[in-house]
Design an enzyme around this catalytic site. Structure first.
Site, short mmCIF file in Angstrom:
data_model
loop_
_atom_site.label_atom_id
_atom_site.label_comp_id
_atom_site.label_asym_id
_atom_site.label_seq_id
_atom_site.Cartn_x
_atom_site.Cartn_y
_atom_site.Cartn_z
N CYS A 119 0.84 -1.20 0.00
CA CYS A 119 0.00 0.00 0.00
C CYS A 119 0.88 1.25 0.00
O CYS A 119 2.05 1.21 0.33
CB CYS A 119 -0.86 0.00 1.26
SG CYS A 119 -1.77 -1.53 1.49
N ARG A 155 3.97 0.32 -7.24
CA ARG A 155 4.09 -0.69 -6.18
C ARG A 155 2.93 -1.68 -6.23
O ARG A 155 2.93 -2.67 -5.53
CB ARG A 155 4.14 -0.01 -4.81
CG ARG A 155 5.21 1.06 -4.72
CD ARG A 155 5.00 1.93 -3.51
NE ARG A 155 5.51 1.31 -2.33
CZ ARG A 155 6.78 1.42 -1.91
NH1 ARG A 155 7.61 2.14 -2.62
NH2 ARG A 155 7.20 0.84 -0.83
N TRP A 198 -3.37 -2.39 -1.38
CA TRP A 198 -3.17 -3.73 -1.94
C TRP A 198 -3.81 -4.65 -0.91
O TRP A 198 -3.34 -4.77 0.21
CB TRP A 198 -1.68 -4.01 -2.09
CG TRP A 198 -1.36 -5.30 -2.76
CD1 TRP A 198 -1.67 -5.67 -4.03
CD2 TRP A 198 -0.65 -6.41 -2.19
NE1 TRP A 198 -1.20 -6.93 -4.29
CE2 TRP A 198 -0.58 -7.41 -3.18
CE3 TRP A 198 -0.08 -6.66 -0.96
CZ2 TRP A 198 0.05 -8.63 -2.96
CZ3 TRP A 198 0.55 -7.87 -0.74
CH2 TRP A 198 0.60 -8.85 -1.73
N ASN A 232 -0.94 1.62 6.52
CA ASN A 232 -0.19 0.51 5.91
C ASN A 232 0.20 -0.43 7.03
O ASN A 232 0.50 0.01 8.14
CB ASN A 232 1.09 1.02 5.23
CG ASN A 232 0.82 1.64 3.87
OD1 ASN A 232 -0.32 1.63 3.40
ND2 ASN A 232 1.85 2.17 3.25
N GLY A 233 0.24 -1.73 6.73
CA GLY A 233 0.67 -2.70 7.74
C GLY A 233 -0.49 -3.59 8.14
O GLY A 233 -1.48 -3.68 7.43
N GLU A 292 15.02 -17.51 -12.10
CA GLU A 292 14.68 -16.10 -12.30
C GLU A 292 13.96 -15.89 -13.62
O GLU A 292 12.96 -15.16 -13.70
CB GLU A 292 15.95 -15.25 -12.22
CG GLU A 292 15.75 -13.78 -12.50
CD GLU A 292 14.74 -13.09 -11.60
OE1 GLU A 292 14.36 -13.68 -10.56
OE2 GLU A 292 14.28 -12.00 -11.95
N LYS A 329 10.22 -14.27 -13.92
CA LYS A 329 9.93 -13.11 -14.77
C LYS A 329 8.76 -13.42 -15.70
O LYS A 329 7.83 -12.64 -15.86
CB LYS A 329 11.16 -12.74 -15.61
CG LYS A 329 12.25 -12.05 -14.88
CD LYS A 329 11.95 -10.62 -14.48
CE LYS A 329 11.46 -10.35 -13.10
NZ LYS A 329 12.01 -10.88 -11.92
N GLU A 345 5.36 -13.81 -13.69
CA GLU A 345 4.76 -12.66 -13.03
C GLU A 345 4.25 -11.61 -13.98
O GLU A 345 3.43 -10.78 -13.58
CB GLU A 345 5.68 -12.06 -11.98
CG GLU A 345 6.99 -11.53 -12.43
CD GLU A 345 7.81 -11.01 -11.24
OE1 GLU A 345 9.02 -10.94 -11.37
OE2 GLU A 345 7.23 -10.67 -10.20
N HIS A 388 14.37 -36.92 -13.64
CA HIS A 388 13.84 -37.50 -12.39
C HIS A 388 12.37 -37.17 -12.23
O HIS A 388 11.89 -36.92 -11.13
CB HIS A 388 14.65 -36.95 -11.21
CG HIS A 388 16.09 -37.34 -11.25
ND1 HIS A 388 16.53 -38.61 -10.96
CD2 HIS A 388 17.19 -36.64 -11.62
CE1 HIS A 388 17.85 -38.67 -11.12
NE2 HIS A 388 18.27 -37.48 -11.52
N LYS A 418 5.03 -4.21 -5.38
CA LYS A 418 6.47 -4.03 -5.54
C LYS A 418 7.21 -4.44 -4.27
O LYS A 418 8.33 -4.91 -4.33
CB LYS A 418 6.79 -2.57 -5.86
CG LYS A 418 8.26 -2.29 -6.11
CD LYS A 418 8.80 -3.08 -7.29
CE LYS A 418 10.28 -2.89 -7.51
NZ LYS A 418 10.83 -3.83 -8.51
C1 AGP Z 1 10.56 -9.76 -8.30
O1 AGP Z 1 10.32 -9.69 -9.71
C2 AGP Z 1 9.28 -9.84 -7.53
N1 AGP Z 1 8.58 -8.61 -7.69
C3 AGP Z 1 9.42 -10.30 -6.10
O2 AGP Z 1 9.74 -11.67 -6.17
C4 AGP Z 1 10.49 -9.61 -5.21
O3 AGP Z 1 11.78 -9.96 -5.66
C5 AGP Z 1 10.33 -10.13 -3.78
O4 AGP Z 1 9.06 -9.75 -3.33
C6 AGP Z 1 11.40 -9.59 -2.83
O5 AGP Z 1 11.30 -8.20 -2.77
P1 AGP Z 1 12.54 -7.38 -2.15
O6 AGP Z 1 13.72 -7.65 -3.04
O7 AGP Z 1 12.10 -5.95 -2.17
O8 AGP Z 1 12.78 -7.90 -0.76
#
Ligand code: AGP
Length: 620
Positions: free
Chosen positions: A2, A27, A75, A99-100, A496, A500, A503, A519, A615
């Site tokens: 948020c 975010r 969010w 937030n939180g 990774e 990518k 997501e 396996h 984010k």
């Molecule tokens: C990365 O593409 C994602 N948005 C997500 O996995 C991110 O890397 C993860 O939430 C960790 O975030 P941070 O690096 O801010 O701790």
């Protein structure tokens, strides 16, 4: 995650709040709202969906004259994305944004009689505030405090006392802004476990939950610390610590312009950030490479010397960087390295080496699980190091030492330049530590330094490669799934690449060790199974090649990312051969980032703000 903004002053508030919320859009959020307090009363506007919906609802409404205003992008955590659950949350006289997570909100809700309009935990804050305010009024009748007579002393000022009493009942994490008709011209604020900061400019006082909304508005900012609370006016603030005693904060400088956070002609922030990687890596290497050695002024040999093992801990993409770093640390520093996913580590009752180093990796510095993991390691006496992209973030404040990533603001939710910055910084750390431990031969050390100097141009996007990936992407918009496979360093890169793609395209993809395919996963092999094979010439090429042959023999569709023609590949993305694994790693990284982006664009997805994602995941 948020986003929060706030403003007190005499200038139009809605445009200021909107500009701030726009800077927080990247975010990720699913609803938004704002509340404006003027002499003629308190108004609240909120909608589901994007800020454009809020703009429609606002129409041409704008404040005039003295104003206090708060805004929020949500969010969803507690309660679906609905208008009722959007912030701000209000009652008779007051509105709050939060937030939180208020962990004891169920018990608190049961303790208040006033009816709730939302399913959120946040709403309980404004109910408690008004209940405490009413209690104050009963105990001291006819002492309605106006801002002009506000004393900013909780012992005398009913609104401040009510705010303090409210905070004392909250358990959990919060960043709060609250405004009330009972205290015009004042914003009550509190921070505990969720970032909140403020700045003063000619037009008044500005609040935000991160730097971005304040960049270009204020020249300096005050990063509130956990436990800080108080009240702000256009002229200044009254700040208290958790125990109610007066607190003081030193302002920190902010970048002069938010231009750096603009798309500058690219289609998406993600595309811009992929193209920025060479500059980011150059910034990281600045001042850290002499002719003979890696220099890391943030660390020193005495601090590292007693350390005999390292644990790397992170989430998501940062976890993939951690995994990459574990190979580098064992290979170059000869230090035993293990890797942990923060959300698992926290609850595993881990047995840690008290002489070990605990390294957390985080772009945002606010990821809840990673933050709690470093606290757990500190409690067991480990030395701690953060690799982080946001100075003054919660994780940076928690760590004993920090290596800042120097990647600049990363606005694409799918992390790109922060990941390459993390990996390069880990490579530097491994080499620096290997130097200090004197475990590298002269030849190997020279080879690593030479590769570090060459890394800048391997991440330069080659237009012919980008164009090829754009054309190729049309073939991979369906299918029943993708496997990214690799060995050694290219296994975390496979993870990774898969993340990518997942997501931002919402297609299913898995990263897998190439040697593991036989396996079980090979049972999935058929023409609709797309395998992206990371075939690094420098690392176990023949092994990966035989794994690919096994898949091709079962009619799997193969996309090979490699240095030369490979007859079994249905498609090849050719990279340059360097003979060093890290140079191949970084060039393949650009390919998997662009491939994911081009597929997502063809599918019409919001590349910068993918559905369901934030984010920074500041909740568990
Ligand atoms: C990365 O593409 C994602 N948005 C997500 O996995 C991110 O890397 C993860 O939430 C960790 O975030 P941070 O690096 O801010 O701790």
């Amino acid at each position: 995650m948020c986003g929060i903004v706030g403003y007190i002053g005499n200038q139009p508030a809605v445009v200021r709040l909107f500009n701030g919320l726009r800077e927080l859009e990247y975010r990720g959020y699913d609803s938004a709202g704002l509340a404006v307090l003027q002499p003629d009363g308190l108004r609240c506007f909120k909608t589901v969906g994007k800020l454009d919906n809020l703009a429609t609802k606002l129409g041409d409404y704008e404040s005039s004259g003295p104003v206090t205003a708060i805004g929020h992008t949500r969010w969803a955590t507690h309660g679906k994305p609905t208008e009722a659950n959007a912030h701000p949350h209000g009652l008779t006289h007051s509105q709050v944004v939060h937030n939180g997570i208020i962990e004891n909100y169920v018990a608190l809700r049961e303790a208040v009689e006033t009816p709730f309009l939302s399913q959120t935990d946040s709403e309980v804050i404004v109910h408690l505030f008004e209940r405490h305010l009413a209690a104050q009024a009963e105990s001291t009748p006819n002492q309605r405090v106006e801002s002009s007579s506000a004393t900013d002393d909780p012992a005398i000022d009913p609104a401040l006392a009510a705010f303090r009493a409210t905070l004392d009942t909250l358990h959990g994490a919060y960043a709060i802004l609250l405004i009330s008709e009972t205290a015009p011209g004042r914003i009550f604020f509190a921070r505990k476990g969720s970032p909140l900061q403020l700045g003063f400019a000619e037009d008044g006082c500005h609040f935000a939950s991160s730097d971005a909304p304040l960049v270009g508005v204020c020249s300096q900012t005050l990063y509130l610390e956990d436990g800080h609370w108080g009240v702000a006016t256009p002229e200044g603030l009254t700040l208290f610590g958790a125990d109610g005693s007066p607190a003081v904060l030193a302002p920190k400088p902010l970048p002069a312009s938010s231009l750096a956070a603009r798309k500058e002609g690219y289609r998406y922030f993600m595309e811009k950030e992929i193209y920025e990687q060479p500059r980011v890596l150059a910034d990281i290497l600045t001042g850290r490479l002499s002719k003979q050695a890696v220099l890391l002024d943030e660390l020193d040999a005495d601090w590292l010397r007693p350390i005999a093992s390292v644990t790397l801990c992170a989430c998501g993409t940062s976890y993939h960087a951690a995994l990459t770093g574990s190979y580098l640390l064992e290979r170059l520093a000869r230090v035993p390295a293990r890797v942990e996913i923060a959300s698992e580590f926290r609850y595993r009752e881990p047995v840690l080496d008290p002489n070990g180093l605990f390294v957390v990796i985080s772009q945002s510095g606010e990821t809840a699980d990673t933050l709690e993991a470093i606290k757990l390691a500190k409690a067991q006496g480990l030395s701690t190091l953060a690799l982080c992209n946001v100075d003054n973030s919660s994780i940076v404040r928690e760590a004993e030492r920090t290596l800042l990533l120097r990647a600049g603001i990363e606005k694409g939710v799918a992390s790109t330049k922060a990941f390459s910055a993390q990996v390069l910084t880990l490579w530097l750390l491994a080499l620096y530590w290997g130097q200090e431990r004197a475990v590298l031969s002269g030849e190997r050390h020279a080879r690593e330094l030479s590769a570090l100097r060459a890394v800048l141009n391997v991440m330069q996007v080659q237009p012919r490669v980008h164009e090829r990936l754009h054309r190729l992407s049309k073939r991979y918009l369906h299918g029943h799934g993708f496997f990214f496979i690799g060995r050694d360093l290219f296994y975390p890169l496979a993870l990774e690449g898969a993340l990518k793609l997942k997501e931002i395209s919402y297609l299913h993809a898995e990263g897998y060790p190439a040697g593991e395919m036989k396996h079980g996963p090979i049972a999935l092999a058929d023409a609709e199974l797309f395998t992206i094979a990371l075939m690094a010439r420098s690392t176990l090429y023949e092994k990966v090649k035989s794994n690919v042959e096994e898949l091709s023999a079962r009619d799997a569709t193969i996309i090979a990312i490699t240095t030369e023609y490979f007859e079994l590949a249905d498609d090849i993305i050719q990279i340059r051969s360097y003979g060093h694994p890290m140079l191949e790693f970084f060039e393949m990284l650009v390919v998997v980032q662009l491939l994911a982006m081009e597929i997502a664009i063809r599918l019409g997805n919001d590349v910068d703000m993918p559905r369901n994602l934030a984010k920074s995941v500041t909740v568990e």
